[in-house]
Design a protein around this motif. Structure first.
Motif, PDB file in Angstrom:
ATOM      1  N   LEU A  19      -1.735   0.258  -4.856  1.00 56.31           N
ATOM      2  CA  LEU A  19      -1.812  -1.097  -4.322  1.00 56.31           C
ATOM      3  C   LEU A  19      -1.130  -1.979  -5.368  1.00 56.31           C
ATOM      4  O   LEU A  19      -1.581  -2.036  -6.513  1.00 56.31           O
ATOM      5  CB  LEU A  19      -3.276  -1.492  -4.116  1.00 56.31           C
ATOM      6  CG  LEU A  19      -3.578  -2.760  -3.347  1.00 56.31           C
ATOM      7  CD1 LEU A  19      -3.024  -2.691  -1.931  1.00 56.31           C
ATOM      8  CD2 LEU A  19      -5.065  -3.012  -3.304  1.00 56.31           C
ATOM      9  N   VAL A  47       0.875  -1.167   0.000  1.00 59.59           N
ATOM     10  CA  VAL A  47       0.000   0.000   0.000  1.00 59.59           C
ATOM     11  C   VAL A  47       0.915   1.220   0.000  1.00 59.59           C
ATOM     12  O   VAL A  47       1.743   1.371   0.885  1.00 59.59           O
ATOM     13  CB  VAL A  47      -0.902   0.000   1.256  1.00 59.59           C
ATOM     14  CG1 VAL A  47      -1.763   1.248   1.305  1.00 59.59           C
ATOM     15  CG2 VAL A  47      -1.763  -1.262   1.299  1.00 59.59           C
ATOM     16  N   ARG A  87       2.646  -1.732   4.426  1.00 61.03           N
ATOM     17  CA  ARG A  87       2.985  -0.317   4.206  1.00 61.03           C
ATOM     18  C   ARG A  87       4.445  -0.194   4.625  1.00 61.03           C
ATOM     19  O   ARG A  87       4.777  -0.402   5.790  1.00 61.03           O
ATOM     20  CB  ARG A  87       2.092   0.580   5.067  1.00 61.03           C
ATOM     21  CG  ARG A  87       2.416   2.035   4.968  1.00 61.03           C
ATOM     22  CD  ARG A  87       1.619   2.655   3.870  1.00 61.03           C
ATOM     23  NE  ARG A  87       1.900   4.079   3.784  1.00 61.03           N
ATOM     24  CZ  ARG A  87       1.318   4.856   2.925  1.00 61.03           C
ATOM     25  NH1 ARG A  87       0.433   4.373   2.092  1.00 61.03           N
ATOM     26  NH2 ARG A  87       1.617   6.112   2.873  1.00 61.03           N
ATOM     27  N   ALA A 123      -7.264   0.674   2.886  1.00 63.02           N
ATOM     28  CA  ALA A 123      -7.188  -0.402   1.895  1.00 63.02           C
ATOM     29  C   ALA A 123      -7.709  -1.709   2.490  1.00 63.02           C
ATOM     30  O   ALA A 123      -8.460  -2.443   1.834  1.00 63.02           O
ATOM     31  CB  ALA A 123      -5.756  -0.565   1.410  1.00 63.02           C
TER      32      ALA A 123
END
Length: 97
Positions: free
Chosen positions: A62, A32, A94, A41
């Motif tokens: 993404l 992400v 992330r 997300a």
């Protein structure tokens, strides 16, 4: 949605590549990035909001890790590289700054 987001917030942890490698080999890891938030997300995927997911996939917010990213991760497999949350069957990450 906020209840789900609050629940998922408690499930976010940090991971190193060694922990994620098997999930990557199964095609389940997605990074992400950009302005997209990890929990936003995760909630969209959990709620099957495919119209949002498609846009994020199309614009690169993404994406699966690239070969270059994987090579970098494998150079330091035990270094914490990301926050992650599991939304079966996916692992959303992330990257840490």
């Amino acid at each position: 949605m906020e209840d789900l987001k609050d629940k998922l917030k408690t499930e976010v942890e940090q991971a190193d590549w060694d922990m994620l490698k098997v999930h990557h080999q199964n095609g389940a890891v997605f990074i992400v990035s950009g302005s997209l938030q990890l929990l936003d997300a995760a909630v969209a995927i959990a709620q099957d909001k495919s119209q949002f997911v498609k846009v994020w996939l199309d614009n690169g917010e993404l994406a699966r890790p690239t070969e270059d990213q994987v090579k970098n991760f494998e150079a330091s497999p035990y270094e914490k590289i990301c926050d992650f949350v599991i939304i079966q069957p996916y692992v959303l990450i992330r990257l840490l700054a």
